[in-house]
Design a protein around this motif. Sequence first.
Motif, mmCIF file in Angstrom:
data_model
loop_
_atom_site.group_PDB
_atom_site.id
_atom_site.type_symbol
_atom_site.label_atom_id
_atom_site.label_comp_id
_atom_site.label_asym_id
_atom_site.label_seq_id
_atom_site.Cartn_x
_atom_site.Cartn_y
_atom_site.Cartn_z
ATOM 1 N N GLY A 178 0.975 -0.768 0.161
ATOM 2 C CA GLY A 178 -0.205 -0.092 -0.172
ATOM 3 C C GLY A 178 0.604 1.153 -0.220
ATOM 4 N N ARG A 179 0.753 2.253 0.175
ATOM 5 C CA ARG A 179 0.995 3.570 0.094
ATOM 6 C C ARG A 179 1.454 3.635 1.302
ATOM 7 N N LYS A 180 2.689 4.432 1.383
ATOM 8 C CA LYS A 180 3.669 4.651 2.955
ATOM 9 C C LYS A 180 3.040 6.433 3.042
ATOM 10 N N ILE A 181 2.544 6.053 4.276
ATOM 11 C CA ILE A 181 1.819 7.665 4.656
ATOM 12 C C ILE A 181 2.173 8.206 5.930
ATOM 13 N N VAL A 182 2.685 9.229 6.261
ATOM 14 C CA VAL A 182 3.040 9.989 7.634
ATOM 15 C C VAL A 182 1.655 10.858 7.818
ATOM 16 N N VAL A 183 1.023 10.275 9.035
ATOM 17 C CA VAL A 183 -0.018 11.159 9.234
ATOM 18 C C VAL A 183 0.104 11.342 10.738
ATOM 19 N N GLY A 212 -5.494 -0.763 4.076
ATOM 20 C CA GLY A 212 -3.559 -1.971 2.954
ATOM 21 C C GLY A 212 -2.660 -0.372 3.297
ATOM 22 N N ASP A 213 -2.379 0.478 3.568
ATOM 23 C CA ASP A 213 -1.602 1.476 3.768
ATOM 24 C C ASP A 213 -0.599 1.317 4.810
ATOM 25 N N GLN A 214 0.568 1.669 4.628
ATOM 26 C CA GLN A 214 2.196 1.178 5.671
ATOM 27 C C GLN A 214 1.871 3.033 6.028
ATOM 28 N N LEU A 215 1.762 2.885 7.494
ATOM 29 C CA LEU A 215 1.392 3.922 8.551
ATOM 30 C C LEU A 215 2.873 4.324 8.542
ATOM 31 N N GLY A 238 10.894 8.823 2.125
ATOM 32 C CA GLY A 238 9.821 8.798 0.523
ATOM 33 C C GLY A 238 8.380 8.516 0.854
ATOM 34 N N ALA A 239 7.838 9.185 1.327
ATOM 35 C CA ALA A 239 6.193 8.723 1.619
ATOM 36 C C ALA A 239 5.669 9.036 0.673
ATOM 37 N N ASP A 240 4.638 8.789 -0.078
ATOM 38 C CA ASP A 240 3.871 8.355 -0.828
ATOM 39 C C ASP A 240 2.174 10.331 -0.586
ATOM 40 N N ALA A 241 2.572 10.629 0.546
ATOM 41 C CA ALA A 241 1.531 11.344 0.720
ATOM 42 C C ALA A 241 1.857 11.751 2.491
ATOM 43 N N LEU A 242 1.616 12.702 2.694
ATOM 44 C CA LEU A 242 1.814 13.562 4.335
ATOM 45 C C LEU A 242 0.324 13.832 5.001
ATOM 46 N N ILE A 243 -0.181 13.225 5.534
ATOM 47 C CA ILE A 243 -2.029 13.971 5.541
ATOM 48 C C ILE A 243 -1.900 14.623 7.353
ATOM 49 N N ILE A 244 -2.215 15.703 6.996
ATOM 50 C CA ILE A 244 -1.679 16.535 9.174
ATOM 51 C C ILE A 244 -3.616 16.965 9.228
ATOM 52 N N LEU A 245 -3.751 15.972 9.986
ATOM 53 C CA LEU A 245 -4.941 15.913 11.264
ATOM 54 C C LEU A 245 -5.018 17.039 11.615
ATOM 55 N N THR A 246 -6.456 17.625 11.792
ATOM 56 C CA THR A 246 -6.772 18.993 13.057
ATOM 57 C C THR A 246 -7.727 19.238 13.560
#
Length: 313
Positions: free
Chosen positions: A2-7, A42-45, A225-233
């Motif tokens: 899955g996608r590698k994502i930083v949350v 399935g994301d790599q969190l 090398g994350a596929d996305a950065l997700i910032i929660l607010t």
Amino acid sequence: MGRKIVVALGGNAILSKDASAAAQQQALRDTAEHLVKFIENGDQLIISHGNGPQVGNLLLQQAGGSTSDNPEMPLDSCVAMTQGSIGYWMQNAMDQVIKEKGLDKTVATVVTQVEVSADDPAFANPTKPIGPFMSEEDADLAKKQNPDFSFVEDAGRGYRRVVPSPKPIGVVETKAVNALVDAGIVPISVGGGGVPVVSDGSRLAGKEAVIDKDFASEKLAELVGADALIILTAVPNIFVNFNKPDQKKLEHVSVADLHQYIGEKQFAPGSMLPKVQAAIDFVEATGNEAVVTALDNIEGFINDGSGTIISAK
């Protein structure tokens, strides 16, 4: 894979008015219910989190109980201490939800050092709010008790202590985080923005500062090398003209448009502005998308792409 994502999760999502360990652990149990949806998808969190309220409270506790025989710890050590405590609570909560859902996944906390420049002008200009909101009277009292502390009024909600907030230039444990991801483990990293360190010959020296967790999360996402950065607010979208009759939510927005909105002073410093700036930095550095949305909109984002999606064009 899955996608590698930083949350990136804000420290205020962990602590509200109740600073007890039990209340913060319960908040993280609720948070884990949302975050585990990325694993189910399935994301790599990779999880990051703030610590502004927690480290500020710890510093006040340290200062209040300090003696010559048992002196208070410096700010960099307090950042490391809250990385450990929040990481423990978070991985414990994630483990519980993961087991309840029958998933096969391990979560581990990395006490992370984030490199900053010793010449960063932020060291001469403390601006990062930490700790609880106070009345003006309580802030004056805290100042008398701790003459080295600085306090400012923060976003109309009260007074808070401010400390230097240098920009991150590197994440020391990047390889360790990637090794955990490659092993199928969910890392918790750059907690509270990471422990700020500067290069001093062959050693890294801790600094009295707190790095903004959104900028630290962006730097980590960039380096792993994350596929996305997700910032929660606290809100599901970025808004322009926020809280005005003509407010408008942004759903898909380019970095050029965000630069224009910043020029119009649409985003509050210390609130939405660093999130927008971190998102821009990630998109410009990688070409990948960044997302700003609310914790309770994770399912909506995964299923429908709701939230504010920031792209290069």
